[in-house]
Design an enzyme around this catalytic site. Structure first.
Site, short mmCIF file in Angstrom:
data_model
loop_
_atom_site.label_atom_id
_atom_site.label_comp_id
_atom_site.label_asym_id
_atom_site.label_seq_id
_atom_site.Cartn_x
_atom_site.Cartn_y
_atom_site.Cartn_z
N SER A 140 0.98 -1.20 -0.07
CA SER A 140 -0.13 0.07 0.04
C SER A 140 1.07 1.44 0.05
O SER A 140 2.08 1.13 0.53
CB SER A 140 -0.83 -0.05 1.32
OG SER A 140 -1.59 1.27 1.34
N TYR A 153 -1.81 -0.42 10.60
CA TYR A 153 -2.18 -1.01 9.26
C TYR A 153 -0.74 -0.51 8.28
O TYR A 153 -0.17 -1.42 7.67
CB TYR A 153 -3.20 -0.13 8.66
CG TYR A 153 -3.41 -0.38 7.19
CD1 TYR A 153 -4.09 -1.72 6.90
CD2 TYR A 153 -3.15 0.53 6.27
CE1 TYR A 153 -4.41 -1.93 5.58
CE2 TYR A 153 -3.37 0.25 4.90
CZ TYR A 153 -4.02 -0.76 4.64
OH TYR A 153 -4.27 -1.20 3.16
#
Ligand SMILES: NC(=O)c1ccc[n+]([C@@H]2O[C@H](COP(=O)([O-])OP(=O)(O)OC[C@H]3O[C@@H](n4cnc5c(N)ncnc54)[C@H](OP(=O)(O)O)[C@@H]3O)[C@@H](O)[C@H]2O)c1
Length: 265
Positions: A140, A153
């Protein structure tokens, strides 16, 4: 590797979002696709919807035996494995001070350890693949630059990034290669469960990037054996800028996303 009618590909997180879009793109090229996730009904419906013959594989990537069984079942049914897309993931955006250890551990188990379990299970089959195997790891933009509210995250996505970078070199000369994907905000159901709790800097929703466009770019990146794919390209610029000067990156982020994106001066 070239993706076509002989390609045997397994996609984790295929029931929704980016994984589902990748499964569609692969099936449209004629590949045989293993569709892995926990939601059996969605996977079976997807297998019926796609052109060709595909394999729904109910499994949990956070459980090593579960994903290993799914990989073995697919390789047995398809006659091998050429392409692994390790995409399954979850997100909880919340400040660390209030975020429960349960959620942090779950993201670690699914995003980071789940990637390890998936790659470990698939590697023996990929190494046997005649035409050269390939692994896609779905990291990501949050693995390139940390954002407040996404600390845990981001950490799982940075772990995936380093794992994939090292693995690409480890596998030199084996015929198996690795591409790491760094999406920015893509229109999927990733944050649906968070409702209105998202940080102010977050820009999901209808203007976020398209999973279908990303899927097409992933297939091109695999065929070119690209080391990395950033989508949209601004993710790459932010990663470079943050590496060169985190302070300048802070200023740019504040201008683009408001004070909440980098509040400490
Ligand atoms: N959307 C974005 O803006 C964005 C940005 C950067 C990176 N990413 C990454 O892209 C990947 C895909 O996310 P998405 O946006 O497509 O989200 P999504 O729409 O929520 O899809 C997530 C997929 O992962 C599967 N999954 C979740 N936990 C699993 C588990 N324990 N075992 C097996 N499968 C599991 C889900 O299926 P089941 O629930 O059926 O198991 C679903 O198919 C994730 O790794 C995410 O971190 C997304």
């Amino acid at each position: 590797m070239q993706i076509g009618s002989g390609t045997r590909a397994l996609v984790t997180g295929a029931s929704r979002g980016i994984g589902r879009a990748v499964a569609h793109a692969l099936a449209e090229r004629g590949a045989t696709v293993g569709l892995a996730a926990r939601s059996t009904g969605e996977l079976e419906a997807l297998a019926r919807e796609l052109p060709g013959t595909h394999h729904p594989l109910t499994c949990d990537v956070a459980l090593p035996a579960s994903i290993a069984t799914a990989v073995e079942e697919f390789a047995a049914a398809a006659g091998g494995l050429d392409l692994l897309v390790a995409n399954a993931g979850i997100a909880y955006y919340e400040p660390i001070v209030t975020q429960s250890l349960d959620k942090i551990e779950l993201m670690t188990e699914v995003n980071w350890l789940g990637t390890v379990y998936t790659v470990k299970a698939a590697l023996p089959f990929l190494l046997e693949a005649g035409g050269g195997g390939h692994i896609v790891v779905m990291s990501s933009g949050a693995g390139l630059r940390g954002f407040p509210g996404a600390a845990a995250y981001s950490a799982t996505k940075a772990a995936q990034r380093m794992f994939a970078e090292a693995l690409r070199h480890e596998l030199a000369g084996t015929g198996v290669s690795v591409t790491t994907v760094f999406p920015g905000e893509v229109r999927t159901s990733l944050h649906d469960h968070e409702g209105t709790q998202m940080p102010r800097w977050y820009r999901g929703g209808p203007n976020a990037a398209s999973a279908d466009v990303l899927a097409a770019r992933i297939l091109t990146a695999v065929q070119r054996d690209s080391r990395q794919l950033h989508y949209r390209p601004v993710v790459k610029h932010m990663g470079i800028l943050n590496g060169v000067s985190p302070g300048i990156a802070d200023r740019v982020l504040r201008r683009l996303r408001g004070e909440s994106a980098a509040p400490r001066r």
